[in-house]
Design an enzyme around this catalytic site. Structure first.
Site, PDB file in Angstrom:
ATOM      1  CB  ALA A  17      -0.919  -0.017   1.224  1.00 27.96           C
ATOM      2  NE  ARG A  23      -4.530   7.678 -13.345  1.00 34.75           N
ATOM      3  CZ  ARG A  23      -4.592   6.447 -13.852  1.00 34.75           C
ATOM      4  NH1 ARG A  23      -3.535   5.635 -13.734  1.00 34.75           N
ATOM      5  NH2 ARG A  23      -5.671   6.022 -14.447  1.00 34.75           N
ATOM      6  CD  GLN A  83       8.496   0.285  -1.644  1.00 29.79           C
ATOM      7  OE1 GLN A  83       7.335   0.683  -1.769  1.00 29.79           O
ATOM      8  NE2 GLN A  83       9.146  -0.317  -2.624  1.00 29.79           N
ATOM      9  NE  ARG A 324     -29.677  11.902  12.802  1.00 28.64           N
ATOM     10  CZ  ARG A 324     -29.717  12.912  13.661  1.00 28.64           C
ATOM     11  NH1 ARG A 324     -30.828  13.601  13.824  1.00 28.64           N
ATOM     12  NH2 ARG A 324     -28.660  13.242  14.359  1.00 28.64           N
ATOM     13  CG  ASN A 368     -51.280   6.742  17.385  1.00 31.11           C
ATOM     14  OD1 ASN A 368     -51.349   5.945  16.460  1.00 31.11           O
ATOM     15  ND2 ASN A 368     -51.434   8.049  17.209  1.00 31.11           N
TER      16      ASN A 368
END
Ligand code: UD1
Ligand code: MG
Length: 454
Positions: A17, A23, A83, A324, A368
């Site tokens: 990675a 890009r 790396q 949510r 309700n």
């Protein structure tokens, strides 16, 4: 007679990675871009774990603490290697030299930007090693092979992988391409990878050269085919959207195979962790964000948006509902059109049918809630809870100013602004009292009419 179980092989995976990802035109490293609500790196590591990897390693570029942190969040035991110079894929793999040296049977080298990789294909690559191969390369038949490494084969034997820039005219005509993913006999890997040089068109240490190195050591190299789709690497936002489309299709198909009905599947958006049970009906245009659990027999009507919500069997949501995080809808409850529910329990059989906001609340079983009811849960600094007892009836257009409790079986008159607790079975009316003046309107008109200009 039963044959003895095959000895279990240990496996190390290294995810490369250290890509620049320029890009993507993004402040975010490429591998941390999301597909179906989870980073590409997480998808790849999940496939590796599912394929039985005992140890995971990731190779990141210099200063990429963000990628390291994300990797540790996904897999706390992961080894992170840096790396320091980008000298090629073999060089990148060798950044994890220490992990390889620990000694495993199988080594899988994967790319962090191929989110569609499956455990099934990785499993087939490991099987090839178990069957005696030294190297198994994942390949696909490319519609357009330009840019990919080409597989040079002789029958079932893989002889070499030639990068586009190093390939002859004849080699470029080959359409079987290298996906980049490699399985290597881990006991030989360090030796093979260290032998790879960089005398090629790009001056890079190519991982693909492991094939020729393995053959020099009389190791068999084979090809494991996958679809072009699975091999797809993401380099820009257009490819990211293409990967998203494939992943969404996979997720929908999986949900339908498990027993959900989707009337217009292409219009439904899922997240990687969306759980949908049997006999769930999902109408067109529904969006599931992270953390949704929809239990057997629930119905999600068109154009609803759910996130972090739990919906039990027999519950009805939408159309045009918004659930949510923390919305917890119990059996046979109803959340209808233009209703928003956040951090609230809607207990069995309770109904919140129209144009309502229920936040930081408990709505008791069978209660309700009338149209236009609002729980006023926030004073600009803190959140407060509203508790509505079982069987309560809240009349339309009421504001419940939290913290407040409506007792079991109580009634709240329509248009009330409730600021004090209401006792069980009581009626609370908190609005201006209606008064009437007989004949007032007629008298008013009679007085005004002569003054009117038109
Ligand atoms: C690579 C393969 C090619 C294959 C193609 C598939 C090699 C030499 N070539 O080419 O055969 O067809 O993938 O997409 O392996 N990376 C590092 N450090 C480096 C170089 C690369 O970490 O020094 C990582 C990148 O982040 C990326 C992966 O390795 O995830 C592949 O590198 P990339 O430069 O894209 O290789 P390709 O030229 O595409
Ligand atoms: Mg590439």
């Amino acid at each position: 007679m039963t044959s003895p179980a095959p000895a279990r092989r240990s496996c190390l995976t290294i995810a490369l990675a250290a890509g620049e990802g320029t890009r993507m035109k993004s402040g975010l490293p490429k591998v941390l871009h999301a597909v179906a609500g989870r980073t590409m790196l997480a998808h790849v590591l999940a496939a590796c774990s599912q394929a039985g990897a005992d140890a995971l390693a990731v190779v990141v570029g210099p200063g990429r603490e963000d990628v390291a942190k994300a990797a540790r969040a996904i897999a706390p035991q992961i080894d992170v290697y840096v790396q320091t110079e980008r000298l090629g894929t073999a060089h990148a793999a060798l950044a994890a030299r220490e992990a390889i040296a620990r000694g495993y049977d199988d080594l899988l080298i994967v790319f962090g930007d191929t989110p569609l990789l499956t455990a099934e294909t990785l499993g087939r690559m490991r099987e090839a090693l178990a069957a005696g191969a030294g190297v198994a390369a994942m390949a696909f038949l490319a519609a357009d092979p330009t840019g990919y490494g080409r597989l040079i084969t002789n029958g079932d034997d893989l002889l070499a992988i030639r990068e586009q820039k190093d390939a002859s005219e004849a080699e470029r005509a080959v359409r079987t391409c290298n996906a980049g993913i490699m399985a290597i006999d881990a006991r030989k890997a360090l030796r093979l990878l260290s032998d790879i040089g960089n005398a090629n068109a790009q001056g890079e240490f190519y991982l693909t050269d492991v094939v020729e190195k393995a053959r020099e050591h009389a190791l068999r190299c084979v090809v494991v085919m996958a679809s072009e789709e699975e091999a797809m690497g993401v380099n820009d936002r257009v490819q990211l959207a293409a990967a998203e489309a494939v992943m969404q299709r996979r997720l929908r198909v999986a949900a339908m195979r498990r027993g959900a009905t989707m009337i217009a599947p292409d219009t439904v958006t899922l997240t990687w962790d969306t759980q949908i049970g049997r006999d769930v009906l999902i109408e067109p245009g529904v969006f599931f964000g992270p953390g949704c659990v929809i239990e057997d027999g629930a119905v999600i009507h068109a154009y609803s948006h759910l996130e972090g919500a739990k919906v039990a069997g027999g519950a009805n949501v939408g159309p045009f509902a918004r659930l949510r995080p923390g919305a917890d809808l119990r059996k046979d409850s109803k959340v209808g059109n233009f209703v928003e529910v956040k951090a609230a329990l809607i207990d069995e059989g309770a109904k919140v049918s129209h144009l309502t906001y229920i936040g930081d609340a408990t709505v008791g079983a069978g209660a309700n809630i009338g149209a236009g009811t609002i729980t006023c849960n926030y004073d600009g600094f803190s959140k407060f809870r509203t508790t509505i007892g079982a069987g309560a009836f809240v009349g339309s257009n009421s504001s419940l100013v939290a913290p407040v409790t409506i007792g079991e079986g109580a009634y709240v008159g329509s248009g009330s602004i409730v600021t004090k607790d209401v006792a069980p079975d009581a009626l609370a009316v908190a609005r201006g009292r209606q008064f009437e003046k007989a004949g007032w309107a007629a008298a008013f008109r009679a007085k005004q009419k002569p003054k009117a200009k038109t």
